[in-house]
Design a protein around this motif. Structure first.
Motif, PDB file in Angstrom:
ATOM      1  N   LYS A 165     -16.693  -3.264  -7.320  1.00 59.21           N
ATOM      2  CA  LYS A 165     -18.122  -3.152  -7.001  1.00 59.21           C
ATOM      3  C   LYS A 165     -18.538  -1.689  -6.835  1.00 59.21           C
ATOM      4  N   THR A 166     -17.715  -0.894  -6.163  1.00 60.47           N
ATOM      5  CA  THR A 166     -18.061   0.506  -5.913  1.00 60.47           C
ATOM      6  C   THR A 166     -17.693   1.432  -7.061  1.00 60.47           C
ATOM      7  N   GLY A 167     -16.879   0.959  -7.987  1.00 62.37           N
ATOM      8  CA  GLY A 167     -16.432   1.798  -9.088  1.00 62.37           C
ATOM      9  C   GLY A 167     -15.116   2.502  -8.806  1.00 62.37           C
ATOM     10  N   ALA A 168     -14.527   2.272  -7.622  1.00 63.80           N
ATOM     11  CA  ALA A 168     -13.230   2.878  -7.303  1.00 63.80           C
ATOM     12  C   ALA A 168     -12.137   2.320  -8.212  1.00 63.80           C
ATOM     13  N   ARG A 169     -12.335   1.109  -8.684  1.00 64.33           N
ATOM     14  CA  ARG A 169     -11.409   0.475  -9.630  1.00 64.33           C
ATOM     15  C   ARG A 169     -12.210   0.214 -10.898  1.00 64.33           C
ATOM     16  N   LYS A 170     -11.645   0.529 -12.038  1.00 56.63           N
ATOM     17  CA  LYS A 170     -12.384   0.493 -13.297  1.00 56.63           C
ATOM     18  C   LYS A 170     -11.996  -0.684 -14.191  1.00 56.63           C
ATOM     19  N   ASP A 171     -12.968  -1.453 -14.555  1.00 56.79           N
ATOM     20  CA  ASP A 171     -12.875  -2.487 -15.584  1.00 56.79           C
ATOM     21  C   ASP A 171     -14.321  -2.880 -15.869  1.00 56.79           C
TER      22      ASP A 171
END
Length: 103
Positions: A70-76
């Motif tokens: 949701k925050t963009g800390a993890r990318k997919d």
């Protein structure tokens, strides 16, 4: 899931195994999971090779993963798009639902 990602997930699962359960609502999570079933299956068993199984995953791990998407800390790309509109309650409910399923 690649070997590294699987290993990381297993390490996180072991670290969180003794953590207390979160307050997610399994039934609300089941209803929300309808939008996840195309890739992850309603039973939490992936129908696509690139999507991980979610059934039986550690609840805290699922919460962190969804919040990170949701925050963009993890990318997919797909998961970021799906997680963006989720509320914190939605995330906790989805995590409670998928962790309640048998792997």
């Amino acid at each position: 899931m690649t070997g590294v990602r699987r290993g990381t997930a297993l390490l996180l699962a072991a670290a969180w195994a003794s953590a207390p359960a979160l307050a997610g609502d399994v039934q609300a999570g089941r209803a929300k999971a309808m939008q996840c079933q195309t890739c992850h299956g309603l039973d939490g068993k992936s129908k696509l090779p690139e999507a991980p199984h979610l059934a039986g995953q550690v609840e805290q791990y699922l919460v962190k993963a969804l919040k990170d998407y949701k925050t963009g800390a993890r990318k997919d790309e797909m998961m970021s798009m799906m997680a963006k509109p989720l509320s914190n309650a939605d995330i906790e409910n989805l995590a409670a639902f998928y962790s309640s399923l048998k792997p």
